[in-house]
Design a protein around this motif. Structure first.
Motif, PDB file in Angstrom:
ATOM      1  N   LEU B  73       0.831  -1.198   0.000  1.00 44.86           N
ATOM      2  CA  LEU B  73       0.000   0.000   0.000  1.00 44.86           C
ATOM      3  C   LEU B  73       0.865   1.247   0.000  1.00 44.86           C
ATOM      4  N   HIS B  74       2.176   1.044   0.025  1.00 48.07           N
ATOM      5  CA  HIS B  74       3.061   2.206   0.137  1.00 48.07           C
ATOM      6  C   HIS B  74       3.267   2.922  -1.178  1.00 48.07           C
ATOM      7  N   ALA B  79      -3.205   2.107  -4.816  1.00 52.70           N
ATOM      8  CA  ALA B  79      -4.431   2.766  -4.377  1.00 52.70           C
ATOM      9  C   ALA B  79      -5.296   3.089  -5.595  1.00 52.70           C
ATOM     10  N   GLU B  80      -4.633   3.495  -6.663  1.00 53.66           N
ATOM     11  CA  GLU B  80      -5.408   3.888  -7.841  1.00 53.66           C
ATOM     12  C   GLU B  80      -6.017   2.679  -8.536  1.00 53.66           C
ATOM     13  N   LEU B  82      -6.782  -0.066  -7.016  1.00 60.07           N
ATOM     14  CA  LEU B  82      -7.798  -0.556  -6.083  1.00 60.07           C
ATOM     15  C   LEU B  82      -9.105   0.222  -6.188  1.00 60.07           C
ATOM     16  N   ASP B  83      -9.009   1.502  -6.462  1.00 66.97           N
ATOM     17  CA  ASP B  83     -10.228   2.279  -6.674  1.00 66.97           C
ATOM     18  C   ASP B  83     -11.103   1.597  -7.715  1.00 66.97           C
ATOM     19  N   ARG B  90     -18.041  -3.998  -6.081  1.00 66.84           N
ATOM     20  CA  ARG B  90     -19.250  -3.661  -5.322  1.00 66.84           C
ATOM     21  C   ARG B  90     -20.438  -3.480  -6.231  1.00 66.84           C
ATOM     22  N   HIS B  95     -18.490  -8.295  -2.148  1.00 62.96           N
ATOM     23  CA  HIS B  95     -17.647  -7.554  -1.226  1.00 62.96           C
ATOM     24  C   HIS B  95     -16.191  -7.826  -1.539  1.00 62.96           C
ATOM     25  N   VAL B  97     -12.401  -8.225   0.207  1.00 58.43           N
ATOM     26  CA  VAL B  97     -11.532  -8.265   1.380  1.00 58.43           C
ATOM     27  C   VAL B  97     -10.126  -7.978   0.882  1.00 58.43           C
ATOM     28  N   LEU B  98      -9.575  -6.906   1.402  1.00 61.00           N
ATOM     29  CA  LEU B  98      -8.295  -6.431   0.900  1.00 61.00           C
ATOM     30  C   LEU B  98      -7.146  -6.815   1.823  1.00 61.00           C
ATOM     31  N   THR B 100      -2.553  -7.180   2.011  1.00 66.75           N
ATOM     32  CA  THR B 100      -1.265  -6.883   1.378  1.00 66.75           C
ATOM     33  C   THR B 100      -0.242  -7.878   1.855  1.00 66.75           C
ATOM     34  N   ILE B 252      11.492   9.558  -9.164  1.00 64.19           N
ATOM     35  CA  ILE B 252      11.605  10.680  -8.244  1.00 64.19           C
ATOM     36  C   ILE B 252      12.956  10.618  -7.525  1.00 64.19           C
ATOM     37  N   LEU B 279       1.058  11.512  -7.926  1.00 59.74           N
ATOM     38  CA  LEU B 279       2.273  12.147  -7.428  1.00 59.74           C
ATOM     39  C   LEU B 279       3.159  12.728  -8.529  1.00 59.74           C
ATOM     40  N   LEU B 282       2.400  16.233  -9.389  1.00 60.16           N
ATOM     41  CA  LEU B 282       2.544  17.320  -8.424  1.00 60.16           C
ATOM     42  C   LEU B 282       3.485  18.357  -9.024  1.00 60.16           C
TER      43      LEU B 282
END
Lengths: 336, 336
Positions: B73-74, B79-80, B82-83, B90, B95, B97-98, B100, B252, B279, B282
């Motif tokens: 998740l770091h 995250a993107e 997973l969205d 759903r 459902h 269940v997440l 890592t 980066i 990121l 940015l």
DNA sequence: ATGAAAGCGCTAACAG
DNA sequence: CTGTTAGCGCTTTCAT
């Protein structure tokens, strides 16, 4: 895949014993004869048996599961807190079910309801958006621990947070020590966390007798919020020499705004963030920040919850952890 | 909290009907008399009844749950993705269940076993670390969809990935168009994703007749890997004018290394990342990158899995999505 | 439209 | 040490 999964009965039959014995053996009970144990293990292996968690929790009347709600997965600060939560929860023999509300209170609430349906034995809320009364209602059904949200919490709810008042104080102290007086604050919006940090800013400025130099500008906890806030601030008031931004992500936006307006950081402008996410330490960002003990926040939150699950009637605990200033390259003496 | 949770029997009793009728009513069946329905609803409300998911799945013999494993998740890239996964799962009435594995194959495997115990109806693996044979074994028990991992996948497993060969090609093309010839690649390590990107680099360089200018340097998918790799590369070979880095986070780090070595980006050195995480956009980072359609990757993965759950015997599908170059401020013409 | 009865797969006493 | 007997809370025929 198409064929029915083997059940405990299949294993029992194959091993030539009763299903209770299989259950015992699988639970690692000492009072199962070695021979039976071996037969059972072999049978389970051959069949590819795995016990059905639903049936198990139904029979045991407990799920060994705690629900964890994180505000969002997009800000890495939550990944770091979650590391702590998950490791400790597992250590203590429970499972985590992780969900996010994507910063949306409604989605969040729906997720909480889902967790409740799953019969989680406890709930960890990391930076939630729910109101006190709803939480109170939920807390009547299941123990809740809140991480990171100092206010908005009612009775019977355990709490662990970072001392944000002190943390922002650290930031202001550092800047004052560097000779800054016109220290502004770009806020994180209207959440309770944002409010606490704002209060910390005001208190620290006053403590230094700098109330006349206070300057706050609305922002959000996002890159864009920090960017816009900083632009607006700097355009409106060029005398500002240092900015305390509400969190690291927003501070990264602030860095960009400063650069665009021709203010070189840290020479012409000092910028300080909040959270201490790994990102802030990246060499190309190099942001001075107030670090929360993120993993520890998670570990402590998990401990609080597990303790309460073990002893539901214990009095609620409120723990505040100490933040720590990390000085990096985005702050320097004033008039430098 | 101390008191036993109300069950369907409590509701039935209170509403003065049988528990079967409560079950029907709660499921929204049309053949429940309006009066009974109202009474049942009222009783459930008053009691604060919620149905026990474990009992339900046991009776229904299905859990309506899919397990989702993300590498870590770091890195916000997950995250993107997973969205997309969560929203579509759903939407389709299941459902998530997440879990890592924190980039650790052993932890990861343990997590997968947990999910299997939960009797998930399917598994979505986002950038896993398991070997083909283990996956194959698991796939015999439950449908699997792999997101983002082109190789290492056996039969009967659905797959959606970004076309990394083409993606890296886009990056190289862009740099060549800017007049660069000495284009190096800092790799992501030894994973299959890293290998694919490396292969893409080699292929693209050859396509441009630049095989003699090829230069690769070991790195990892982390900030630090990009930093070290870039430092080593630039020290060993100052003729390099452009670098394709294996992912955004590492890029980066590369930015910082370049800066430390006195190479100004993009004037003296062009740097290009991969992934297209928020990121990278940015303003203080402003990284040119090859964007994967992250949310779409998640949505497509979820669709593949849900389709397969609905029709287990359908042939496996392999979908490749097209990447897109996003030109920002970290690339510029050579000899600029 | 409603209720009775039979499990789902497992654990937990309780006897032997 | 091992087997028998009851459920856990819910859905699902199958009658009525």
């Amino acid at each position: 895949m198409t064929t029915r999964r083997p059940t405990i009965n299949d294993v029992a039959e194959r091993a030539g014993v009763s299903k209770s014995l299989v259950s015992l053996a699988l639970a690692g009970s000492a009072k199962v004869a070695p021979a039976s144990r071996a037969a059972i293990q072999a049978a389970a292996e051959e069949l590819g048996y795995r016990r059905n968690a639903a049936a198990r929790s139904l029979a045991e009347r407990r799920t060994r599961t705690v629900g964890v709600l994180a505000l969002t997965l997009h800000n890495p600060v939550f990944a770091e807190i979650l590391d702590g939560v998950q490791s400790r929860v597992r250590e203590r023999g429970y499972h985590c079910v992780l969900v996010t509300g994507d910063s949306d209170p409604l989605v969040e609430r729906h997720q909480i309801e889902q967790l409740l349906d799953l019969q989680v034995e406890g709930l960890i809320l990391i930076a939630h958006r729910q109101d006190r009364s709803y939480l109170q209602e939920v807390a009547e059904q299941v123990p809740i621990t809140v991480i990171t949200q100092p206010a908005e919490v009612g009775a019977h709810i355990d709490l662990v947070s970072n001392d944000d008042i002190a943390g922002v104080g650290l930031a202001v102290d550092h800047l004052v020590a560097l000779g800054h007086r016109h220290i502004a604050h770009v806020t994180g919006g209207t959440s309770s966390v944002a409010n606490t940090r704002l209060a910390g800013y005001r208190r620290a400025m006053q403590a230094h007798g700098l109330q006349d130099c206070m300057r706050t500008q609305d922002g959000t906890f996002s890159d864009d919020g920090g960017y816009r806030g900083t632009r607006a601030l700097l355009s409106a008031d060029p005398t500002v020499t240092a900015i305390v931004v509400a969190n690291d992500i927003a501070a990264i936006g602030a860095l960009a705004a400063a650069q665009e307006l021709g203010r070189s950081v840290p020479k012409d402008l000092s910028v300080i963030g909040y959270d201490g996410i790994a990102l802030s330490g990246l060499r190309s960002i190099d942001l001075t920040t107030v670090a929360q003990p993120l993993t520890e926040l998670g570990i402590t939150g998990a401990d609080l919850l597990m303790d309460r699950i073990a002893e539901p009637s214990a009095p609620a605990r409120r723990i505040e952890l100490a933040p720590q200033l990390i000085v990096r390259g985005s702050t320097a003496p004033a008039n430098g």
